[in-house]
Design an enzyme around this catalytic site. Structure first.
Site, PDB file in Angstrom:
ATOM      1  N   CYS A  16      21.516  94.964  88.625  1.00 36.08           N
ATOM      2  CA  CYS A  16      22.232  96.102  89.193  1.00 36.08           C
ATOM      3  C   CYS A  16      21.332  97.331  89.094  1.00 36.08           C
ATOM      4  O   CYS A  16      21.321  98.031  88.088  1.00 36.08           O
ATOM      5  CB  CYS A  16      23.533  96.318  88.429  1.00 36.08           C
ATOM      6  SG  CYS A  16      24.659  97.478  89.210  1.00 36.08           S
ATOM      7  N   CYS A  31      26.476 100.044 100.401  1.00 34.49           N
ATOM      8  CA  CYS A  31      26.272 100.789  99.165  1.00 34.49           C
ATOM      9  C   CYS A  31      26.059 102.265  99.464  1.00 34.49           C
ATOM     10  O   CYS A  31      25.318 102.622 100.378  1.00 34.49           O
ATOM     11  CB  CYS A  31      25.064 100.239  98.409  1.00 34.49           C
ATOM     12  SG  CYS A  31      24.769 101.081  96.827  1.00 34.49           S
ATOM     13  N   GLY A  80      37.158  94.007  90.491  1.00 36.20           N
ATOM     14  CA  GLY A  80      37.595  92.788  91.140  1.00 36.20           C
ATOM     15  C   GLY A  80      38.945  92.295  90.651  1.00 36.20           C
ATOM     16  O   GLY A  80      39.811  91.917  91.443  1.00 36.20           O
TER      17      GLY A  80
END
Length: 435
Positions: free
Chosen positions: A159, A353, A12
């Site tokens: 995650c 994903c 990010g």
């Protein structure tokens, strides 16, 4: 001249710096604070852990590309954020003042919350390239002396995709080494069911992943609370719907890789109004902190509430597509503020994903990521493995070249038929929830 500081140079933070430079032009200053000067492509870590990638193949030295793009790099890292003073205290004691701060640190890995957990104790990790390289050494020992394996994610983890990926990648690597027949494998997860993924499933991820586990001869335990990890043994309690212990498990292991729970990094934890009790950044629908409106948060460090109650705590993942949407919205909103206007962009909070299984994989699209959804799709096939390799090459090129969004990314998204997933809302709509 405005000065924007980005804290963190991961997936990010690096793209955030590039998009800010595009949005603000050269007349404004952009600085990035990071521990070290290297960007590492974290999604490739499971491949590193079995020797399919080297550190050099997945890392980029940001020094030259940042210099080319007019971005200042402070590789000493941050010790503490001081939002009232609008300063970041660096690890060498220096202070960096800002007009706007974007926190993109990623998480702190909470290995210390479980006895015997983590690379410094009795289990492996693929959360960092250093951990993955250590896991590769353990993998080599496993091949030389086969024994039982445990893969999964502990209570509070958010995650789960990399845990499933690594289970199947490890299976493929052990088959290639001709020792898979001597390695019993167990998948241990805090999820209430296989394929929950912290998202209450996407499409038929439950059926697809259960089928894959069966076909690869991997047993599983869900609703697992890891109590402690000893050399050669995992101790976990399987929790029933009413919160009682249904069964206690002692699972032998010669090799273990369990994903940890996340929390905010030390530089931001405990700052009232900035973070929640776990240290995650509180943001509104414009990625802006309500208490400190000159501070923004993007990526894994942002607070998102769980999708629902589960017997064992399960977090919500922040996928790459969601993070890119946060980045684009934040760059737009900071540019608006610099011009004296109000922020009006919101991320779309969608998920795409690609989960690689070594020679196949599963892909899913959730629009939005948190149910109920307009798009709720999943599929499996060998094409996913090829697509994941392609994405790795594309994204590393993007980092090396300093591009925030080259044309072929838009083209690829349109070819895949998902060109609207990353689109940013300008005004109105439902934004990010707080936690």
């Amino acid at each position: 001249m405005a000065h924007v500081v980005v804290l963190g140079a991961g997936l990010g933070g690096t793209i955030m710096a590039y998009e800010l430079r595009d949005a603000l032009g050269r007349q404004h200053r952009i600085s990035v604070v990071n521990k070290g000067s290297r960007y590492s492509f974290v999604p490739s870590n499971p491949w590193v852990a079995v020797g399919w990638r080297s550190r050099e193949a997945i890392e980029v030295d940001l020094t030259k590309v940042f210099e080319k793009r007019g971005i200042d790099l402070h590789p000493q890292g941050a010790a503490k954020v001081h939002p009232k003073e609008k300063q970041v205290e660096l690890s060498d004691g220096a202070r960096l003042s800002y007009d706007y701060l974007v926190i993109a640190t990623g998480p702190d890995l909470a290995f210390d919350e479980i006895e015997g957990f983590g690379p410094a104790a009795n289990s492996q990790s693929v959360c960092h390239v250093d951990h993955a390289l250590q896991a590769k050494e353990a993998f080599d020992r496993l091949v030389a002396n086969p024994g039982p394996v445990v893969i999964g994610a502990v209570q509070g983890a958010s995650c789960f995709g990399p845990a499933y990926e690594f289970a199947f990648i490890l299976d493929k690597a052990l088959r290639d080494a001709r020792v898979r027949d001597r390695v019993p494998m167990t998948f241990v997860t805090s999820e209430p069911y296989v394929g929950h993924l912290g998202l209450d499933g996407v499409g038929d991820t439950k059926g697809l992943l259960e089928s894959e586990l069966r076909q690869h001869h991997i047993k599983w335990i869900c609703n697992a609370r890891v109590d402690r990890i000893e050399p050669g043994m995992l101790h976990a309690s399987e929790i029933a719907e009413d919160g009682t212990v249904r069964e206690v498990h002692a699972v032998p292991q010669s090799f273990m890789m369990m994903l940890p729970a996340f929390r905010g990094v030390e530089a931001v934890r405990g700052i009232e109004g900035l973070t929640n009790p776990r240290g995650f950044i509180l943001v509104d629908e414009h990625q802006r902190n309500p208490a400190y409106p000159d501070v923004f948060g993007i990526g894994v460090c942002v607070a998102i509430p769980p999708v629902g109650k589960t017997p064992v705590p399960v977090g919500v993942p922040k996928t790459g597509f969601m993070i890119e949407s946060m980045v684009t919205a934040t760059a737009h909103n900071i540019a608006r503020l610099v011009e004296g206007k109000a922020p009006d962009a919101q991320g779309t909070w969608n998920a795409v994903c690609l989960a690689d299984f070594g020679d196949s994989g599963i892909a899913f699209v959730a629009q939005p990521q948190i149910p109920p959804r307009n798009v709720n799709w999943s599929a499996s096939g060998k094409w996913v493995h090829t697509a994941k390799i392609g994405f790795e090459k594309y994204f590393l090129h993007k980092i090396r070249s300093g591009q925030s969004e080259p044309f072929y990314e838009k083209l690829a998204l349109q070819v895949l038929g998902i060109d609207k997933l990353k689109e940013v809302r300008i005004g109105g709509g439902t934004g990010a929830p707080q936690a």
